[in-house]
Design an enzyme around this catalytic site. Structure first.
Site, PDB file in Angstrom:
ATOM      1  N   GLU A 249      -3.932  -4.473   4.626  1.00  0.00           N
ATOM      2  CA  GLU A 249      -3.342  -3.741   3.480  1.00  0.00           C
ATOM      3  C   GLU A 249      -1.965  -4.233   3.070  1.00  0.00           C
ATOM      4  OE1 GLU A 249      -3.663   0.405   4.694  1.00  0.00           O
ATOM      5  OE2 GLU A 249      -5.840   0.360   4.560  1.00  0.00           O
TER       6      GLU A 249
ATOM      7  N   GLU B 191     -15.128  -1.173   6.631  1.00  0.00           N
ATOM      8  CA  GLU B 191     -14.866   0.271   6.784  1.00  0.00           C
ATOM      9  C   GLU B 191     -15.704   1.083   5.802  1.00  0.00           C
ATOM     10  OE1 GLU B 191     -10.646   1.199   6.802  1.00  0.00           O
ATOM     11  OE2 GLU B 191     -10.111  -0.677   7.776  1.00  0.00           O
TER      12      GLU B 191
HETATM   13  C1  HXH Z   1      -7.941   2.586   6.226  1.00  0.00           C
HETATM   14  N1  HXH Z   1      -6.979   2.772   5.191  1.00  0.00           N
HETATM   15  C2  HXH Z   1      -7.337   1.916   7.475  1.00  0.00           C
HETATM   16  O1  HXH Z   1      -7.570   0.526   7.453  1.00  0.00           O
HETATM   17  C3  HXH Z   1      -7.905   2.467   8.775  1.00  0.00           C
HETATM   18  O2  HXH Z   1      -7.183   1.903   9.843  1.00  0.00           O
HETATM   19  C4  HXH Z   1      -7.800   3.954   8.844  1.00  0.00           C
HETATM   20  O3  HXH Z   1      -8.338   4.442  10.074  1.00  0.00           O
HETATM   21  C5  HXH Z   1      -8.504   4.541   7.682  1.00  0.00           C
HETATM   22  C6  HXH Z   1      -8.588   3.867   6.523  1.00  0.00           C
HETATM   23  C7  HXH Z   1      -7.488   3.309   3.944  1.00  0.00           C
HETATM   24  C8  HXH Z   1      -6.436   4.001   3.146  1.00  0.00           C
HETATM   25  C9  HXH Z   1      -5.666   3.279   2.291  1.00  0.00           C
HETATM   26  C10 HXH Z   1      -4.659   3.874   1.563  1.00  0.00           C
HETATM   27  C11 HXH Z   1      -4.411   5.197   1.687  1.00  0.00           C
HETATM   28  C12 HXH Z   1      -5.162   5.946   2.553  1.00  0.00           C
HETATM   29  C13 HXH Z   1      -6.185   5.336   3.272  1.00  0.00           C
HETATM   30  O4  HXH Z   1      -3.385   5.659   0.902  1.00  0.00           O
HETATM   31  C14 HXH Z   1      -3.208   6.924   0.579  1.00  0.00           C
HETATM   32  C15 HXH Z   1      -2.373   7.707   1.331  1.00  0.00           C
HETATM   33  C16 HXH Z   1      -2.189   9.017   0.995  1.00  0.00           C
HETATM   34  C17 HXH Z   1      -2.838   9.528  -0.113  1.00  0.00           C
HETATM   35  C18 HXH Z   1      -3.643   8.720  -0.867  1.00  0.00           C
HETATM   36  C19 HXH Z   1      -3.857   7.425  -0.518  1.00  0.00           C
END
Ligand code: HXH
Length: 334
Positions: A134, A241
Site C-alpha cells: 500500500e 486478499e
Molecule cells: C488490507 N488493507 C491489509 O493489507 C491487510 O493487512 C489487513 O489485514 C486488511 C486489509 C485494506 C485497507 C486499505 C485501506 C483502508 C482500509 C483497509 O483505508 C481505510 C481506512 C479507514 C477507513 C476507510 C479506509
C-alpha cells in the site's frame, strides 16, 4: 464435516493455488476445514511488523510459527505479509532514542535486520512475500503515500526494501501489494511505480492485487484491464486478499442480520463472473487468496462500520458452502 463437499483447492490443481488468511484462532477452531479447502495460507496479522517485532530487541514468533507449522504439516504454500507498510508498524522503527526521526541508514539497517530475522527464519517455507504494502496514495493528484518509510528513507525506500529482501532470501518471490488496484487512476500509478522499480533493476517478481471488492464493483472489465496492464510488465500476479463486501464502500447501513436474497444472488453472480475471469488468466495468476476462510472470520465484520456484519466469502458462518462455492468450483474443473 460433510465429506460429499469437494475440496476447493483440489478443483484448482494445475490452475492456481487457493489460499486463505488465517489466525491461530481460526486454525485451532477450524483447522480441518481450512486444510481441506485451501492449499496456501497468509497470516492475517501475525507477521506484521508490530506483532512479530514489537520492540527493537524483541521478536515474538509464537503465533507466526504456529501458522507456518500448520502449513508445513498440511503441505500448504505460504505468503508472507508484510515487511514494509505504513500501518501496524511500531514508531521505534523510525525514531532515535530521543524520539527525533532516525537517519536513513538507521531505518534501512533496522529493516535489514528485521528482514534477516523474519524472512530468514522462514526460508524454504514462505515462497512469496509482500515486501511493500500500500505505498501508493489514493488521492488522484498525489503519487507515493506520505509514510514514515518515505520521510525517513527517501523515495527509493521501495527499491531498497526489495533489494534487502532479495539478499535475505534469493529464492523468495517478491511482491508489491495494494488495494483499489483496479481503479484506473491508482492502477496507472501502481504500474508506473513497478515499471520504475524494474527500470533500475529492482528484484521484484509479482504484483499482489488485494481484491477487496464488493457486490457492486469494480466491473469485470475494470478487473480485466488491471490484470492485463500488470501482466504486461512480465510479472506474476497473485490475488492476495479477495473478498466481496456485501456493501458498497459508501454504504453505511448497519441494520441487517443476514444478507437479503438479492444480496445473496448478487454474491453468487459476482463470484461466478470473477472466477470465470481469473481462470481465463491462469497463465498469469499463480495464487488466489481469500481474506478469511469463511464468513465467521471476516475482517469486514465491523469495518468500515462498527458493529455491522458482512457476508463476503464463499463459506457461511457455519463453514457451509454457499452457491458461490459451487460456481467457483465449476470454473476450476473446466
Ligand atoms: C488490507 N488493507 C491489509 O493489507 C491487510 O493487512 C489487513 O489485514 C486488511 C486489509 C485494506 C485497507 C486499505 C485501506 C483502508 C482500509 C483497509 O483505508 C481505510 C481506512 C479507514 C477507513 C476507510 C479506509
Amino acid at each position: 464435516m460433510n465429506t460429499e463437499i469437494p475440496s476447493l483447492h483440489q478443483a484448482y490443481t494445475g490452475t492456481f493455488k487457493i489460499g486463505a488468511a488465517v489466525s491461530t484462532r481460526t486454525l485451532r477452531r477450524e483447522g480441518s476445514f481450512i486444510a481441506k479447502h485451501y492449499n496456501s495460507l497468509t497470516a492475517e496479522n501475525q507477521m506484521k511488523f508490530e506483532e512479530i517485532h514489537p520492540d527493537l530487541d524483541r521478536y515474538d514468533f509464537a503465533a507466526a510459527d504456529e501458522i507456518v507449522d500448520f502449513a508445513m504439516q498440511h503441505g500448504m504454500a505460504l505468503r508472507g505479509h508484510t515487511l514494509v507498510w505504513h500501518n501496524q508498524t511500531p514508531n521505534w522503527v523510525f525514531e532515535k532514542e530521543d524520539g527525533t526521526p532516525a537517519s536513513r541508514e538507521q531505518v534501512l539497517e533496522r529493516l535489514r535486520s528485521h528482514a534477516q530475522t523474519v524472512m530468514g527464519r522462514y526460508i524454504g517455507k514462505i515462497q512469496a512475500w509482500d515486501v511493500v504494502n500500500e505505498a501508493i496514495e489514493d488521492k488522484s493528484e498525489e503519487y507515493l503515500r506520505e509514510t514514515k518509510w518515505l520521510s525517513t528513507v527517501g523515495e527509493d525506500y521501495l527499491e531498497q526494501a526489495f533489494r534487502i529482501a532479495h539478499e535475505v532470501d534469493p529464492s523468495a518471490q517478491l511482491f508489491y501489494n495494494d488495494y483499489n488496484e483496479t481503479n484506473p487512476v491508482k492502477r496507472d500509478k501502481i504500474y508506473r511505480l513497478v515499471r520504475s522499480l524494474l527500470d533500475v533493476g529492482t528484484p521484484i517478481h509479482g504484483i499482489g492485487m488485494q481484491g477487496h471488492w464488493n457486490l457492486y464493483g469494480p466491473s469485470i472489465d475494470e478487473i480485466r484491464e488491471a490484470i492485463e496492464l500488470y501482466a504486461s510488465l512480465g510479472l506474476r500476479l497473485h490475488i492476495t486478499e479477495l473478498d466481496i463486501s456485501s456493501f458498497d464502500f459508501e454504504d453505511r447501513r448497519s441494520d441487517l442480520k443476514a444478507p437479503t436474497d438479492e444480496m445473496a444472488q448478487r454474491l453468487t453472480h459476482r463470484y461466478d463472473e470473477i472466477f470465470k475471469l481469473l481462470t481465463e488468466y491462469r497463465s498469469e495468476i499463480d495464487s488466489v487468496t481469500f481474506w478469511g476462510a469463511a464468513d465467521n472470520g471476516t475482517w469486514l465484520d465491523g469495518f468500515p462500520v462498527r458493529g455491522r456484519l458482512n457476508w463476503p466469502l464463499p463459506f457461511d458462518r457455519e463453514l457451509q458452502p454457499k452457491p458461490s462455492f459451487w460456481k467457483i468450483l465449476e470454473h476450476g474443473q473446466r
